[in-house]
Design an enzyme around this catalytic site. Sequence first.
Site, PDB file in Angstrom:
ATOM      1  N   LYS A  33       0.798  -1.235   0.000  1.00 51.08           N
ATOM      2  CA  LYS A  33       0.000   0.000   0.000  1.00 51.08           C
ATOM      3  C   LYS A  33       0.828   1.282   0.000  1.00 51.08           C
ATOM      4  O   LYS A  33       0.270   2.369   0.128  1.00 51.08           O
ATOM      5  CB  LYS A  33      -0.938  -0.016   1.213  1.00 51.08           C
ATOM      6  CG  LYS A  33      -0.228   0.067   2.545  1.00 51.08           C
ATOM      7  CD  LYS A  33      -1.250   0.101   3.675  1.00 51.08           C
ATOM      8  CE  LYS A  33      -0.573   0.408   4.996  1.00 51.08           C
ATOM      9  NZ  LYS A  33      -1.502   0.517   6.099  1.00 51.08           N
ATOM     10  N   ASP A  59      -6.304  -5.535   4.421  1.00 51.36           N
ATOM     11  CA  ASP A  59      -5.417  -6.325   5.273  1.00 51.36           C
ATOM     12  C   ASP A  59      -5.217  -5.649   6.615  1.00 51.36           C
ATOM     13  O   ASP A  59      -4.659  -4.561   6.683  1.00 51.36           O
ATOM     14  CB  ASP A  59      -4.079  -6.473   4.537  1.00 51.36           C
ATOM     15  CG  ASP A  59      -3.089  -7.290   5.320  1.00 51.36           C
ATOM     16  OD1 ASP A  59      -3.519  -8.191   6.063  1.00 51.36           O
ATOM     17  OD2 ASP A  59      -1.883  -7.021   5.204  1.00 51.36           O
ATOM     18  N   VAL A  71      -3.207 -16.447  11.082  1.00 58.25           N
ATOM     19  CA  VAL A  71      -2.766 -15.554  12.153  1.00 58.25           C
ATOM     20  C   VAL A  71      -1.560 -16.217  12.794  1.00 58.25           C
ATOM     21  O   VAL A  71      -1.674 -17.256  13.444  1.00 58.25           O
ATOM     22  CB  VAL A  71      -3.875 -15.287  13.199  1.00 58.25           C
ATOM     23  CG1 VAL A  71      -3.298 -14.538  14.404  1.00 58.25           C
ATOM     24  CG2 VAL A  71      -5.027 -14.492  12.587  1.00 58.25           C
ATOM     25  N   GLY A  84       3.276 -16.607   9.532  1.00 57.33           N
ATOM     26  CA  GLY A  84       4.200 -15.945   8.603  1.00 57.33           C
ATOM     27  C   GLY A  84       5.665 -16.151   8.982  1.00 57.33           C
ATOM     28  O   GLY A  84       6.018 -16.250  10.162  1.00 57.33           O
ATOM     29  N   CYS A 142       6.899 -13.408  11.168  1.00 61.76           N
ATOM     30  CA  CYS A 142       5.835 -12.989  12.067  1.00 61.76           C
ATOM     31  C   CYS A 142       6.142 -13.468  13.476  1.00 61.76           C
ATOM     32  O   CYS A 142       6.531 -14.611  13.673  1.00 61.76           O
ATOM     33  CB  CYS A 142       4.542 -13.627  11.569  1.00 61.76           C
ATOM     34  SG  CYS A 142       3.208 -13.459  12.710  1.00 61.76           S
ATOM     35  N   THR A 201       3.799 -12.889  16.022  1.00 68.53           N
ATOM     36  CA  THR A 201       2.526 -12.804  16.747  1.00 68.53           C
ATOM     37  C   THR A 201       2.410 -13.896  17.812  1.00 68.53           C
ATOM     38  O   THR A 201       2.001 -13.648  18.935  1.00 68.53           O
ATOM     39  CB  THR A 201       1.345 -12.922  15.761  1.00 68.53           C
ATOM     40  OG1 THR A 201       1.391 -11.808  14.883  1.00 68.53           O
ATOM     41  CG2 THR A 201       0.017 -12.927  16.484  1.00 68.53           C
ATOM     42  N   GLY A 219       7.701 -14.941   2.182  1.00 70.20           N
ATOM     43  CA  GLY A 219       9.087 -15.406   2.274  1.00 70.20           C
ATOM     44  C   GLY A 219       9.561 -16.170   1.050  1.00 70.20           C
ATOM     45  O   GLY A 219      10.707 -16.020   0.618  1.00 70.20           O
ATOM     46  N   SER A 239       5.230  -5.201  10.237  1.00 71.35           N
ATOM     47  CA  SER A 239       5.135  -4.493  11.524  1.00 71.35           C
ATOM     48  C   SER A 239       6.494  -4.397  12.188  1.00 71.35           C
ATOM     49  O   SER A 239       6.594  -4.050  13.357  1.00 71.35           O
ATOM     50  CB  SER A 239       4.194  -5.225  12.472  1.00 71.35           C
ATOM     51  OG  SER A 239       2.978  -5.465  11.859  1.00 71.35           O
TER      52      SER A 239
END
Length: 303
Positions: free
Chosen positions: A78, A129, A180, A183, A186, A188, A243, A270
């Site tokens: 974006k 997203d 969720v 990734g 990621c 998280t 990836g 992030s």
Amino acid sequence: MPRIDADLKLDFKDVLLRPKRSSLKSRAEVDLERTFTFRNSKQTYSGIPIIVANMDTVGTFEMAVVMSQHSMFTAVHKHYTLDDWKRFATNHPECLQHMAVSSGSGQNDLEKMSNVLEAVPQVKFICLDVANGYSEHFVEFVKLVRARFPEHTIMAGNVVTGEMVEELILSGADIIKVGVGPGSVCTTRTKTGVGYPQLSAVIECADSAHGLKGHIISDGGCTCPGDVAKAFGAGADFVMLGGMFSGHTECAGEVIERNGQKLKLFYGMSSDTAMKKHAGGVAEYRNSGLKNTNVEVKASTPL
Ligand code: 5GP
């Protein structure tokens, strides 16, 4: 009282595909192209259902040029400007059918995406997203985007459970992004404890989506082509990869040298790296919760 879900939940690494008798003489005979008609946009699309993730390292215009030559899809990140889009559309009109414009759920993102879609009407896909697809705000946002763009195909996520897949589809989304925490860059799961084994998420979400004539994308966690095959086997209509597409010439990102080897950086959207690069823009992502992590900057495939 907390409830433990005792059902078996699996990741890609936990399973293998059992071979089966086939009338095909060679793998080369397999036709990878598929045609979809989407539930809410009513649009029909044909292509190989692999999507480059809308991360600023891999979801680039350069990548879209190459991917579209193979009838594959790119969810463009974006951070391109309206002028970038206009220039690209003029120079590469043949790619636009295989591209999506991405947006978070903030007002600035929405305005920018609307301007791009107005200036480049050949782009028919929108990728909404957010880190946490479970917020009421996101559901309302999907409804708003659907009302504003009745004929565009809307991808929305990320979620991992059937009830939320259904809610997003009934709110106007066509294709739900599932994943969720799986990734490659990621954190998280380690930073928040939230997540869901990806193979099971795909099996369960595909069932919910298909019951409503919707579609899903398995997003994240594929580390090799076999994982992609498993995601399709589990019921994914599309598979999104970050990836696995990193480190290529078409990727954006700094080239560094490590142990005499040239490497291209690949990092989470992030991560501190992304935050600093797009001060402001990515911050919305960060505030939204689950992706509120300092994803490690990772060197990827050697150039
Ligand atoms: P991969 O194919 O690299 O395993 O996963 C790509 C997916 O990781 C993306 O499509 C996106 O959903 C997710 N992702 C990208 N950046 C971040 C991030 O900074 N934090 C988290 N939690 N997920 C991310």
